[in-house]
Design a protein around this motif. Structure first.
Motif, PDB file in Angstrom:
ATOM      1  N   LEU A 150      26.285  45.784 -10.959  1.00  0.00           N
ATOM      2  CA  LEU A 150      26.636  46.154  -9.591  1.00  0.00           C
ATOM      3  C   LEU A 150      28.140  46.063  -9.369  1.00  0.00           C
ATOM      4  CD1 LEU A 150      25.821  46.977  -6.766  1.00  0.00           C
ATOM      5  CD2 LEU A 150      25.344  44.557  -6.257  1.00  0.00           C
ATOM      6  N   ALA A 151      28.775  45.043  -9.928  1.00  0.00           N
ATOM      7  CA  ALA A 151      30.228  44.926  -9.790  1.00  0.00           C
ATOM      8  C   ALA A 151      30.930  46.127 -10.411  1.00  0.00           C
ATOM      9  CB  ALA A 151      30.712  43.635 -10.432  1.00  0.00           C
ATOM     10  N   LEU A 152      30.457  46.571 -11.560  1.00  0.00           N
ATOM     11  CA  LEU A 152      31.042  47.760 -12.192  1.00  0.00           C
ATOM     12  C   LEU A 152      30.817  48.990 -11.322  1.00  0.00           C
ATOM     13  CD1 LEU A 152      29.905  47.088 -15.873  1.00  0.00           C
ATOM     14  CD2 LEU A 152      32.269  47.079 -15.057  1.00  0.00           C
ATOM     15  N   GLU A 153      29.621  49.090 -10.749  1.00  0.00           N
ATOM     16  CA  GLU A 153      29.306  50.243  -9.898  1.00  0.00           C
ATOM     17  C   GLU A 153      30.196  50.273  -8.662  1.00  0.00           C
ATOM     18  OE1 GLU A 153      25.607  51.884  -7.143  1.00  0.00           O
ATOM     19  OE2 GLU A 153      25.243  50.365  -8.682  1.00  0.00           O
ATOM     20  N   LEU A 154      30.379  49.110  -8.015  1.00  0.00           N
ATOM     21  CA  LEU A 154      31.201  49.070  -6.806  1.00  0.00           C
ATOM     22  C   LEU A 154      32.661  49.385  -7.099  1.00  0.00           C
ATOM     23  CD1 LEU A 154      29.707  45.940  -4.992  1.00  0.00           C
ATOM     24  CD2 LEU A 154      29.329  48.351  -4.466  1.00  0.00           C
ATOM     25  N   CYS A 155      33.092  49.128  -8.321  1.00  0.00           N
ATOM     26  CA  CYS A 155      34.469  49.448  -8.698  1.00  0.00           C
ATOM     27  C   CYS A 155      34.592  50.859  -9.272  1.00  0.00           C
ATOM     28  CB  CYS A 155      34.983  48.435  -9.719  1.00  0.00           C
ATOM     29  SG  CYS A 155      35.206  46.779  -9.056  1.00  0.00           S
ATOM     30  N   GLY A 156      33.461  51.586  -9.338  1.00  0.00           N
ATOM     31  CA  GLY A 156      33.503  52.930  -9.868  1.00  0.00           C
ATOM     32  C   GLY A 156      33.772  52.979 -11.354  1.00  0.00           C
ATOM     33  N   LEU A 157      33.297  51.967 -12.081  1.00  0.00           N
ATOM     34  CA  LEU A 157      33.562  51.886 -13.520  1.00  0.00           C
ATOM     35  C   LEU A 157      32.267  52.099 -14.288  1.00  0.00           C
ATOM     36  CD1 LEU A 157      35.864  48.734 -13.452  1.00  0.00           C
ATOM     37  CD2 LEU A 157      36.593  51.110 -13.762  1.00  0.00           C
ATOM     38  N   PRO A 158      32.330  52.751 -15.423  1.00  0.00           N
ATOM     39  CA  PRO A 158      31.115  53.000 -16.203  1.00  0.00           C
ATOM     40  C   PRO A 158      30.573  51.715 -16.816  1.00  0.00           C
ATOM     41  CG  PRO A 158      33.044  53.716 -17.433  1.00  0.00           C
ATOM     42  CD  PRO A 158      33.525  53.355 -16.060  1.00  0.00           C
ATOM     43  N   ALA A 159      29.243  51.631 -16.879  1.00  0.00           N
ATOM     44  CA  ALA A 159      28.606  50.431 -17.428  1.00  0.00           C
ATOM     45  C   ALA A 159      28.929  50.231 -18.890  1.00  0.00           C
ATOM     46  CB  ALA A 159      27.093  50.512 -17.227  1.00  0.00           C
ATOM     47  N   ALA A 160      29.199  51.317 -19.606  1.00  0.00           N
ATOM     48  CA  ALA A 160      29.488  51.202 -21.038  1.00  0.00           C
ATOM     49  C   ALA A 160      30.975  51.139 -21.324  1.00  0.00           C
ATOM     50  CB  ALA A 160      28.869  52.389 -21.785  1.00  0.00           C
ATOM     51  N   GLY A 161      31.799  51.043 -20.282  1.00  0.00           N
ATOM     52  CA  GLY A 161      33.240  51.032 -20.481  1.00  0.00           C
ATOM     53  C   GLY A 161      33.774  49.669 -20.886  1.00  0.00           C
ATOM     54  N   ALA A 162      35.077  49.632 -21.099  1.00  0.00           N
ATOM     55  CA  ALA A 162      35.715  48.391 -21.553  1.00  0.00           C
ATOM     56  C   ALA A 162      35.772  47.337 -20.464  1.00  0.00           C
ATOM     57  CB  ALA A 162      37.123  48.697 -22.063  1.00  0.00           C
ATOM     58  N   ALA A 163      35.659  47.738 -19.185  1.00  0.00           N
ATOM     59  CA  ALA A 163      35.810  46.780 -18.090  1.00  0.00           C
ATOM     60  C   ALA A 163      34.736  45.705 -18.108  1.00  0.00           C
ATOM     61  CB  ALA A 163      35.792  47.520 -16.752  1.00  0.00           C
ATOM     62  N   ARG A 164      33.540  46.026 -18.625  1.00  0.00           N
ATOM     63  CA  ARG A 164      32.478  45.030 -18.637  1.00  0.00           C
ATOM     64  C   ARG A 164      32.852  43.821 -19.483  1.00  0.00           C
ATOM     65  NH1 ARG A 164      27.180  47.345 -21.362  1.00  0.00           N
ATOM     66  NH2 ARG A 164      26.569  45.152 -21.149  1.00  0.00           N
ATOM     67  N   PHE A 165      33.758  44.009 -20.420  1.00  0.00           N
ATOM     68  CA  PHE A 165      34.171  42.897 -21.276  1.00  0.00           C
ATOM     69  C   PHE A 165      35.171  41.962 -20.580  1.00  0.00           C
ATOM     70  CE2 PHE A 165      32.946  46.342 -24.192  1.00  0.00           C
ATOM     71  CZ  PHE A 165      31.890  45.709 -24.833  1.00  0.00           C
ATOM     72  N   ARG A 166      35.550  42.316 -19.335  1.00  0.00           N
ATOM     73  CA  ARG A 166      36.371  41.400 -18.533  1.00  0.00           C
ATOM     74  C   ARG A 166      35.526  40.262 -17.957  1.00  0.00           C
ATOM     75  NH1 ARG A 166      41.318  41.681 -19.886  1.00  0.00           N
ATOM     76  NH2 ARG A 166      41.892  40.658 -17.921  1.00  0.00           N
ATOM     77  N   THR A 168      33.227  38.571 -20.052  1.00  0.00           N
ATOM     78  CA  THR A 168      32.703  37.805 -21.181  1.00  0.00           C
ATOM     79  C   THR A 168      33.290  36.393 -21.168  1.00  0.00           C
ATOM     80  OG1 THR A 168      34.456  38.643 -22.624  1.00  0.00           O
ATOM     81  CG2 THR A 168      32.372  39.858 -22.588  1.00  0.00           C
ATOM     82  N   ALA A 169      32.772  35.537 -22.046  1.00  0.00           N
ATOM     83  CA  ALA A 169      33.147  34.117 -22.022  1.00  0.00           C
ATOM     84  C   ALA A 169      34.619  33.882 -22.305  1.00  0.00           C
ATOM     85  CB  ALA A 169      32.293  33.347 -23.025  1.00  0.00           C
ATOM     86  N   THR A 170      35.258  34.779 -23.076  1.00  0.00           N
ATOM     87  CA  THR A 170      36.660  34.570 -23.436  1.00  0.00           C
ATOM     88  C   THR A 170      37.629  35.283 -22.505  1.00  0.00           C
ATOM     89  OG1 THR A 170      36.521  36.433 -24.985  1.00  0.00           O
ATOM     90  CG2 THR A 170      36.088  34.229 -25.867  1.00  0.00           C
ATOM     91  N   ALA A 171      37.113  36.062 -21.553  1.00  0.00           N
ATOM     92  CA  ALA A 171      37.983  36.784 -20.615  1.00  0.00           C
ATOM     93  C   ALA A 171      38.565  35.800 -19.608  1.00  0.00           C
ATOM     94  CB  ALA A 171      37.192  37.880 -19.919  1.00  0.00           C
ATOM     95  N   PRO A 172      39.716  36.112 -18.990  1.00  0.00           N
ATOM     96  CA  PRO A 172      40.382  35.162 -18.083  1.00  0.00           C
ATOM     97  C   PRO A 172      39.522  34.676 -16.928  1.00  0.00           C
ATOM     98  CG  PRO A 172      41.872  36.946 -18.658  1.00  0.00           C
ATOM     99  CD  PRO A 172      40.534  37.313 -19.217  1.00  0.00           C
ATOM    100  N   LEU A 173      38.714  35.557 -16.340  1.00  0.00           N
ATOM    101  CA  LEU A 173      37.906  35.140 -15.198  1.00  0.00           C
ATOM    102  C   LEU A 173      36.924  34.038 -15.562  1.00  0.00           C
ATOM    103  CD1 LEU A 173      36.990  38.439 -13.310  1.00  0.00           C
ATOM    104  CD2 LEU A 173      38.203  36.480 -12.368  1.00  0.00           C
ATOM    105  N   VAL A 174      36.227  34.205 -16.674  1.00  0.00           N
ATOM    106  CA  VAL A 174      35.198  33.246 -17.064  1.00  0.00           C
ATOM    107  C   VAL A 174      35.818  32.050 -17.779  1.00  0.00           C
ATOM    108  CG1 VAL A 174      33.046  32.942 -18.334  1.00  0.00           C
ATOM    109  CG2 VAL A 174      33.541  35.128 -17.227  1.00  0.00           C
ATOM    110  N   ALA A 175      36.733  32.306 -18.705  1.00  0.00           N
ATOM    111  CA  ALA A 175      37.369  31.199 -19.431  1.00  0.00           C
ATOM    112  C   ALA A 175      38.154  30.300 -18.497  1.00  0.00           C
ATOM    113  CB  ALA A 175      38.280  31.757 -20.521  1.00  0.00           C
ATOM    114  N   GLY A 176      38.749  30.868 -17.446  1.00  0.00           N
ATOM    115  CA  GLY A 176      39.504  30.069 -16.483  1.00  0.00           C
ATOM    116  C   GLY A 176      38.648  29.377 -15.452  1.00  0.00           C
ATOM    117  N   GLY A 177      37.331  29.616 -15.468  1.00  0.00           N
ATOM    118  CA  GLY A 177      36.441  28.949 -14.517  1.00  0.00           C
ATOM    119  C   GLY A 177      36.470  29.545 -13.131  1.00  0.00           C
ATOM    120  N   LEU A 178      36.938  30.792 -12.979  1.00  0.00           N
ATOM    121  CA  LEU A 178      36.978  31.428 -11.667  1.00  0.00           C
ATOM    122  C   LEU A 178      35.659  32.096 -11.318  1.00  0.00           C
ATOM    123  CD1 LEU A 178      40.539  33.048 -11.837  1.00  0.00           C
ATOM    124  CD2 LEU A 178      39.873  30.820 -10.919  1.00  0.00           C
ATOM    125  N   ILE A 179      34.919  32.534 -12.308  1.00  0.00           N
ATOM    126  CA  ILE A 179      33.611  33.159 -12.109  1.00  0.00           C
ATOM    127  C   ILE A 179      32.647  32.565 -13.121  1.00  0.00           C
ATOM    128  CG2 ILE A 179      32.317  35.288 -12.580  1.00  0.00           C
ATOM    129  CD1 ILE A 179      34.258  36.854 -11.013  1.00  0.00           C
TER     130      ILE A 179
END
Length: 709
Positions: A150-166, A168-179
């Motif tokens: 749903l987050a990808l959809e609301l941002c107008g981004l494809p589900a199979a695109g690179a944005a979904r990897f933002r 993942t556990a090593t991405a800044p949002l998750v690794a930094g404890g923000l999400i």
């Protein structure tokens, strides 16, 4: 979209109007996208008349939600914080420079897409309407948070695109404890997104620390105190942090104040400080989770992490070493200052910190620390306490704080101002129990008036007291023992025959310094197996260096004897043992007293390393008279025929033997039911003579010759 005003913030933490205005604009953009998503969902719904649609949420209910006022906002103008109008929405992926959201994005290295995901995820925690809207869009009323898809959809981004990897556990949002990405058992696109309460509170203007860190970390007050000036090392570390050198290890000598200097250094670099309790972290049920919360809190506050002392954390244990490595990895980009007496092991981190030596506090700084700690503990001004009352104690900042608290409570208990003995009792209370397992503790109960010594011996004891009190000033500040790995300890030798007052004098010196006396039992030290004696002594000396006490090696020639010519393997290992002791005593940082009956048995190399040598001769006639009078005491009834002058002149006994005779005399008097007279005293002397193997000569006892049987 109707203009609204927000009127819900945590009491005592008024939000910044500009920060909130910017956040509401971001939420307005999310709402605009949700409207578009609802319209699209309704236009493509294959079963608009599904009789079970109401189980979730109807189209009419969605319309009412979108047309109605925001449930979490007040249309009044109490706080003057305007929300966003539809014509004032920010461009996607942009944040206002200087806002909390903007600073958070810069600190955690968030991209524009990351910011969009973060705002989408926090929306249900700000406005309850988003819960129902997300449930509608998820086609599941029980799932009221946005999913990855749903987050990808609301941002107008494809589900199979690179944005979904933002996400993942090593991405800044998750690794930094923000999400937090929930429902790991689900397919990745249907996993829920949640913003931790601490991150939401930060964005809404609340700066209270994460409750998860209660007992694990604290926020120190203004470092140092208004009357203190940081040392040159603090300025050097602060300049290094500003230049990009973010990891430091402060290696302190003895009871240094590295833990107090670290917040100073961070403040000089423009950062706050988050002081971590290493023992509490090691004992935490989920230390890795606690570490993540610690580092996130430091980043949210633009603070550095102060971690130590390392020796309390025991980093040489494998599981603790792994935890320390995790801390250095998670804290990348955050100032990290560790400290302790242990040197940093390069295996603890991929990128070892820069090491900086920290010397113990000078006496003036230590005195200022005591005054401040007493004031904070409610003990009032310590001006009535003599300036040298605490000289010789080696306590760190935290130990001083605890000792002052004990002193203040002792004074409060008696309803009087704090006195020197209260401060000393508080300092002694900081001694750990580790040394008690290796030596026998004696709390001194006697003073100078209980000693009967020659003038030269008394001067030697006074010299020992002076050295113990002022060693930090002389050996540290004035550097009168530089180089060679030499410690700042004080080692004294008391030499004399048995019973001449060596152990008693050590107890009196301990009482004068306000310290405890630990007597080493050599039976627990000497071991028949090669190398074990050295290990036992090392454990004792290591524990003693961290304790404000005097260490007494009675009959020290048993372990500090002379080296001999090597004729067999036994001689070689005995010499190795002596060589170890020679080196170890030179690096010792505590106060030690060695006693011996035969000074000639000690290795000459030990004599050179001694600071004080006190000789204890047999007492002369005048001293024996004083000893007899004091040992018998004022409470023991005395007969008229008691002739102490005769006893002092005729019986050449040591002080220890005279004390033994006095005790035996008291028992004999108690058994006979009459005052102690010469009959009881002479009988006691005769028993002492037999015990020590001396002959009973008639001319020595004169008219009081005891019976031979």
């Amino acid at each position: 979209m109707t203009a609204v005003r927000w009127n819900a913030h945590a009491p005592g933490h008024p939000p910044d109007a500009a920060d909130l205005r910017h956040l509401w604009r971001r939420l307005g953009l999310v709402e605009r996208r949700i409207r578009d998503a609802v319209v699209l969902r309704q236009s493509t719904d294959p079963a608009p008349n599904d009789p079970y649609r109401g189980l979730y949420i109807t189209d009419e209910a969605v319309a009412r939600i979108l047309d109605g006022p925001p449930s979490g906002w007040d249309t009044g103008a109490a706080d003057g914080v305007d929300a966003v109008r539809t014509d004032d929405e920010p461009a996607a992926g942009t944040v206002r420079t200087g806002s909390r959201l903007g600073r958070l994005a810069a600190t955690f290295g968030l991209s524009g897409v990351d910011v969009e995901f973060l705002v989408i995820a926090l929306a249900p925690d700000v406005d309850a309407r988003f819960e129902r809207l997300y449930g509608y869009l998820n086609d599941d009323v029980t799932r009221r948070r946005p999913t990855v898809g749903l987050a990808l959809e609301l941002c107008g981004l494809p589900a199979a695109g690179a944005a979904r990897f933002r996400l993942t556990a090593t991405a800044p949002l998750v690794a930094g404890g923000l999400i937090e990405v929930e429902d790991e058992e689900r397919p990745s696109l249907t996993r829920g997104l949640r913003v931790p309460d601490r991150v939401l509170a930060h964005l809404l203007g609340d700066d209270e620390p994460d409750p998860r860190l209660a007992g694990l970390a604290r926020l120190p007050g203004a470092p140092g105190g208004a009357t203190e000036t940081p040392c040159d090392l603090v300025g050097r570390i602060g300049a290094g942090i500003r230049a990009g050198v973010l990891t430091w290890h402060l290696c302190q000598t003895g009871a240094g104040d590295a833990g107090e200097l670290a917040p100073w250094a961070l403040a000089g670099a423009g950062h706050g400080a988050l002081v971590v309790d290493p023992v509490a972290l090691a004992d935490d049920a989920e230390p890795r989770t606690a570490l993540a919360a610690l580092v996130r809190e430091a980043r949210l506050r633009d603070a550095g992490v102060v971690f130590g002392p390392l020796e309390a954390f025991e980093p040489r244990r494998p599981e603790r070493a792994r935890l320390l490595r995790a801390l250095t990895s998670l804290a990348a980009g955050v100032p990290l200052l560790t400290y302790g007496v242990d040197r940093w092991d390069p295996s603890w981190a991929a990128d070892p910190p820069l090491s900086a030596p920290v010397a113990p506090s000078d006496p003036d700084r230590q005195a200022a620390r005591w005054r401040r700690a007493l004031a904070e503990a409610g003990g009032g001004p310590a001006d009535q306490v003599p300036p040298d009352a605490l000289d010789g104690y080696r306590l760190g900042p935290e130990e001083v704080r605890r000792a002052a608290s004990v002193a203040a409570r002792l004074a409060l208990l008696d309803g009087r101002p704090v006195r020197a003995e209260d401060l000393r009792a508080g300092a002694r209370a900081q001694n750990g129990a580790g040394l008690e397992r290796l030596a026998r503790r004696i709390s001194p109960t006697i003073g100078w008036d209980d000693l009967v010594l020659p003038a030269q011996t008394r001067r030697s004891l006074d010299d020992l007291v002076v050295r113990a009190q002022h060693r930090d000033r002389v050996l540290g500040r004035w550097r009168m023992r530089p180089g060679g790995g030499r410690g700042r300890g004080v080692v004294a030798l008391f030499a004399g025959e048995s019973g001449t007052g060596k152990t008693m004098s050590a107890e009196v010196v301990a009482a004068e310094l306000g310290m405890e006396l630990y007597v080493v039992d050599l039976s627990t030290v000497v071991d028949k197996y090669v190398g074990e004696t050295e290990k036992n002594l090392e454990r004792i000396l290591a524990e003693a260096a961290g304790v404000n006490a005097i260490l007494l090696f009675d009959e020290a020639d048993a372990v500090f004897g002379k080296r001999s010519q090597v004729t067999n393997a036994h001689d070689r290992y005995a010499n190795v043992e002596s060589a170890f002791l020679l080196q170890r005593m030179e690096s010792f940082d505590g106060i030690a007293v060695l006693t011996t009956n035969l000074r000639s048995n000690l290795d000459s190399a030990f004599t050179r390393r001694l600071d004080v040598v006190a000789n204890f001769p047999m007492p002369d006639t005048a001293q024996r008279l004083v000893l007899w009078d004091r040992c018998l005491g004022p409470a023991l009834p005395r007969a008229d025929d008691l002739d102490l002058a005769f006893c002092a002149e005729r019986f050449e006994l040591s002080g220890g033997s005279i004390r033994a005779c006095a005790v035996t005399t008291a028992y004999l008097a108690a058994a006979s039911g009459r005052p102690a007279g010469m009959t009881e005293l002479v009988t006691a002397v005769a028993q002492e003579y037999r015990k020590i193997g001396r002959l009973l000569l008639d001319n020595e006892f004169g008219p009081w010759c005891p019976p031979t049987n």
